[in-house]
Design a protein around this motif. Structure first.
Motif, PDB file in Angstrom:
ATOM      1  N   ILE A   1      -2.673   0.456  -4.313  1.00 55.07           N
ATOM      2  CA  ILE A   1      -2.043  -0.844  -4.087  1.00 55.07           C
ATOM      3  C   ILE A   1      -1.080  -1.110  -5.233  1.00 55.07           C
ATOM      4  O   ILE A   1      -1.456  -1.028  -6.408  1.00 55.07           O
ATOM      5  CB  ILE A   1      -3.093  -1.963  -4.029  1.00 55.07           C
TER       6      ILE A   1
ATOM      7  N   PHE B   1      -7.174   2.058  -3.472  1.00 55.27           N
ATOM      8  CA  PHE B   1      -7.408   0.970  -2.527  1.00 55.27           C
ATOM      9  C   PHE B   1      -8.856   0.508  -2.557  1.00 55.27           C
ATOM     10  O   PHE B   1      -9.145  -0.686  -2.530  1.00 55.27           O
ATOM     11  CB  PHE B   1      -7.022   1.444  -1.118  1.00 55.27           C
TER      12      PHE B   1
ATOM     13  N   MET C   1       0.869  -1.186   0.000  1.00 55.69           N
ATOM     14  CA  MET C   1       0.000   0.000   0.000  1.00 55.69           C
ATOM     15  C   MET C   1       0.900   1.228   0.000  1.00 55.69           C
ATOM     16  O   MET C   1       1.889   1.269   0.731  1.00 55.69           O
ATOM     17  CB  MET C   1      -0.885   0.009   1.244  1.00 55.69           C
TER      18      MET C   1
ATOM     19  N   ALA D   1      -7.741  -5.828  -1.134  1.00 57.01           N
ATOM     20  CA  ALA D   1      -7.840  -4.730  -0.167  1.00 57.01           C
ATOM     21  C   ALA D   1      -8.314  -5.244   1.188  1.00 57.01           C
ATOM     22  O   ALA D   1      -7.776  -4.844   2.229  1.00 57.01           O
ATOM     23  CB  ALA D   1      -8.784  -3.646  -0.694  1.00 57.01           C
TER      24      ALA D   1
END
Length: 144
Positions: free
Chosen positions: A119, A85, A49, A94
């Motif tokens: 991501i 995300f 992330m 996620a």
């Protein structure tokens, strides 16, 4: 070089199938950049992330070829920004990352509804892992 198999997958999942720190190397204008990132391994790829405005994302957009390194492991791969995300197509990974990175998220102040939280998927291509007194050279592009 051997193909990714259940033995390799077990080693990788035990080491990296949780919140772990790996070194991620990118390059820009023939200058290498390395930084530690929180990562999670699943099925031949690491997930990270980050923020869409970060240097790593900008560098990956120009050159998706990366290297990663962790506990007795090094590999090359191709990185891709999967986008925000909260995008519907990111829902499965996620949700997993929310669980895996729960402690980090609690302390980081990251707003998962922020459009700029994204991501990265690092698909491994080839690598070396040492385990059980052996050195495995792995072709990660092979399906299990």
């Amino acid at each position: 070089m051997e193909k990714r198999n259940t033995t390799i997958e077990k080693i990788m999942t035990e080491r990296f199938g949780k919140d772990c720190i790996i070194a991620l190397a990118t390059a820009e204008d023939n200058i290498p950049y390395v930084r530690g990132v929180n990562a999670f391994y699943k099925n031949g790829a690491f997930y990270v992330m980050t923020h869409t405005m970060s240097n790593k994302v900008r560098q990956i957009e120009k050159n998706p070829n990366v290297s990663v390194s962790g506990k007795w492991f090094t590999s090359q791969g191709t990185a891709k920004n999967l986008g925000a995300f909260h995008k519907p197509e990111n829902l499965e990974i996620a949700e997993k990352l929310k669980t895996v990175f729960a402690d980090w998220l609690k302390n980081s102040g990251t707003d998962l509804t922020d459009q700029n939280v994204c991501i990265l998927c690092i698909e491994l291509t080839k690598g070396i892992v040492s385990a059980q007194g052996k050195r495995y050279e792995i072709d990660f592009s092979a399906e299990l």
